[in-house]
Design a protein around this motif. Structure first.
Motif, PDB file in Angstrom:
ATOM      1  N   HIS A   1      -5.217  27.316  -2.064  1.00 16.97           N
ATOM      2  CA  HIS A   1      -4.219  26.875  -3.388  1.00 16.97           C
ATOM      3  C   HIS A   1      -2.906  27.715  -3.466  1.00 16.97           C
ATOM      4  N   PRO A   2      -1.856  26.923  -3.852  1.00 13.63           N
ATOM      5  CA  PRO A   2      -0.663  27.613  -4.038  1.00 13.63           C
ATOM      6  C   PRO A   2      -0.435  28.626  -5.136  1.00 13.63           C
ATOM      7  N   VAL A   3       0.604  29.669  -4.876  1.00  7.72           N
ATOM      8  CA  VAL A   3       0.798  30.724  -6.086  1.00  7.72           C
ATOM      9  C   VAL A   3       2.163  30.226  -6.599  1.00  7.72           C
ATOM     10  N   VAL A   4       2.065  30.107  -7.898  1.00 15.46           N
ATOM     11  CA  VAL A   4       3.537  29.977  -8.615  1.00 15.46           C
ATOM     12  C   VAL A   4       4.182  31.352  -8.739  1.00 15.46           C
ATOM     13  N   VAL A   5       5.679  31.359  -8.183  1.00 23.01           N
ATOM     14  CA  VAL A   5       6.342  32.534  -8.408  1.00 23.01           C
ATOM     15  C   VAL A   5       7.549  32.151  -8.963  1.00 23.01           C
ATOM     16  N   ALA A   6       7.898  32.990  -9.974  1.00 20.04           N
ATOM     17  CA  ALA A   6       9.205  32.747 -10.692  1.00 20.04           C
ATOM     18  C   ALA A   6       9.766  34.116 -10.911  1.00 20.04           C
ATOM     19  N   HIS A   7      11.263  33.952 -11.378  1.00 21.88           N
ATOM     20  CA  HIS A   7      12.020  35.125 -11.684  1.00 21.88           C
ATOM     21  C   HIS A   7      12.903  34.781 -12.718  1.00 21.88           C
ATOM     22  N   HIS A   8      13.303  35.753 -13.599  1.00 25.81           N
ATOM     23  CA  HIS A   8      14.429  35.800 -14.609  1.00 25.81           C
ATOM     24  C   HIS A   8      14.994  37.024 -14.488  1.00 25.81           C
TER      25      HIS A   8
END
Length: 462
Positions: free
Chosen positions: A67-74
């Motif tokens: 299953h995919p991993v969500v990666v986010a950056h700010h």
């Protein structure tokens, strides 16, 4: 009006809308263990990715073997404030047995409870609701200040409920991208609805399946009973010897590395006023089990366990069928504490079983998940910030507690990324996690969101 008060006012005004967003996410049956829900796991990942994109994050889905991993950056304001890595998971446990739910598990409903409204649905508290708390805090920061006051990385996976089999490799492969100063996770609990808590220790896990085979086919119990080996009789006899009369686990070398709880720690836990009578009474029990010479919180937080989670074989349909089955199966989990080697525990279990096998029985073993027990630092600038945020929100100090469950990512974050973790959870002991009618008190959801907004303010202020 200062920034923190503006944040809190906005969170208060937006509460019903935030609950609506949670309902939308909970409607997606992202059951990671069931291949039939693979597309739902992708939908749940896309849903949370889109939420973060809407908050000004650069966010994407990263594929893994499952299953995919969500990666986010700010990037935050770039003013030297710390870089936080928030972790959560969008996958949920299977909802079975469905007939015990008071409402469909993926049709969330708000019902009245002793502390106000509660949302009933699979994943309400574990972990969609607790993940959305810090996302809602980030939403408030965007509306009040244009964005978070710290640099933020978010990692939201879809395999936690099956032991995170691909997460360690993902962290290692993306180590440079995921660098941060500290991790923040909300997947634990409060001491009670009035008292916040920070968890400083987690038990690890070794989850095993045992398969026994005897004859080459199922047998008529009248023709073969008294002569042929019954693997169900055998497996129950072997597993029945896991504990002695004092509750100690009988695997060879099982307690190697297990540290004694200090007198100071026992005294601190004693001051919490835990009632095992009430704890068990809430689930219809009255007599504690486990090691008889240990206190209740020590057994729950600082001592290892062994439990049979499932056992099956032979005929299970309606009526009777007089059969000696050819096979018997069991799932067994060991909750481990810091100092124990989960690989050594697996080897000890195999040795324990094989020492009790007669000549005609064959045993095979599978490991589904394994992770060490961990202890996180109870004193750091990040813990102090969390303590201050929680004390301001709840008007009392946070309890420093242990957790009997396992969150494998905490050890992976430490060993792979070098990050300590702030475990700031808002679940309650009656949330029925992994059980029918899982719920999340909206009072806890709201207080958790406000606490996360306060934590960011504390960290931004140094």
């Amino acid at each position: 009006m200062d920034t923190t008060q503006k944040l809190l006012n906005l969170i208060d005004a937006d509460h019903d809308t935030a609950v609506g967003r949670l309902v939308d996410w909970l409607r997606i049956p992202s059951v990671s263990a069931n291949p039939a829900h693979a597309a739902d796991c992708v939908r749940a990942a896309e849903w949370v990715r889109d939420q973060l994109v809407g908050l000004g994050f650069e966010a994407s889905l990263r594929q893994t073997p499952k299953h995919p991993v969500v990666v986010a950056h700010h990037p935050g304001p770039g003013n030297g404030a710390p870089h936080l890595l928030y972790y959560g998971h969008y996958d949920v446990q299977p909802a079975d047995p469905l007939e015990l739910w008071t409402s469909p598990p993926f049709e969330p409903v708000l019902v009245d409870g002793p502390h106000g409204k509660r949302l009933v649905a699979r994943g309400a508290v574990d972990d969609k609701g607790q993940t959305l708390m810090w996302i809602e805090a980030l939403r408030a920061w965007r509306q009040v200040a244009g964005g978070p006051p710290c640099a933020i990385t978010a990692v939201i996976e879809g395999e936690e409920e099956i032991g995170s089999p691909n997460l360690a490799a993902f962290l290692a492969d993306n180590k440079a991208e995921l660098a941060a100063d500290v991790a923040v996770i909300s997947d634990t609990g409060m001491w009670d609805v009035e008292t916040p808590a920070l968890s400083t220790r987690l038990r690890g896990m070794c989850y095993v399946q045992l398969d026994l085979q005897a004859a080459n086919r199922d047998l008529h119990s009248g023709m073969y009973g008294g002569s042929a080996l019954n693997p169900l009789n055998l497996i129950t006899r072997i597993l029945g010897e896991l504990h002695d009369a004092q509750g100690r686990i009988q695997l060879p070398g099982f307690y190697e590395g297990v540290a004694e709880t200090s007198a100071e720690q026992r005294a601190a836990w004693q001051k919490l006023g835990f009632s095992e009578h009430d704890f068990l009474g809430g689930i219809g029990l009255s007599v504690p089990v486990g090691e008889r010479d240990r206190g209740p919180l020590e057994r729950l937080w600082a001592r290892p366990t062994a439990d049979i989670n499932g056992i099956w074989g032979g005929y299970q349909g309606p009526g009777s069928k007089t059969v000696i089955p050819a096979e018997a199966h069991a799932k067994v989990s060991f909750r481990l504490v810091p100092g124990q080697d989960h690989a050594a525990v697996f080897e000890a279990f195999k040795a324990f079983v094989r020492a009790r096998l007669p000549a005609d029985a064959k045993a095979t073993f599978q490991v589904f998940s394994s992770s060490p027990g961990i202890e996180v630092p109870g004193e750091s600038r990040f813990i102090r910030a969390a303590q201050a945020a929680l004390a301001e929100e709840y008007g009392r100090p946070a309890a420093m507690i242990g957790c009997g469950g396992s969150i494998p990512v905490v050890s992976d974050l430490k060993s792979i990324l070098g990050l300590d973790t702030v475990l700031m959870g808002f679940g309650l002991e009656d949330d029925q996690v992994h059980s029918p009618n899982e719920k999340f008190d909206m009072r806890c959801f709201h207080g958790g969101t406000r606490s996360h907004a306060r934590l960011l303010a504390k960290l931004a202020g140094g």
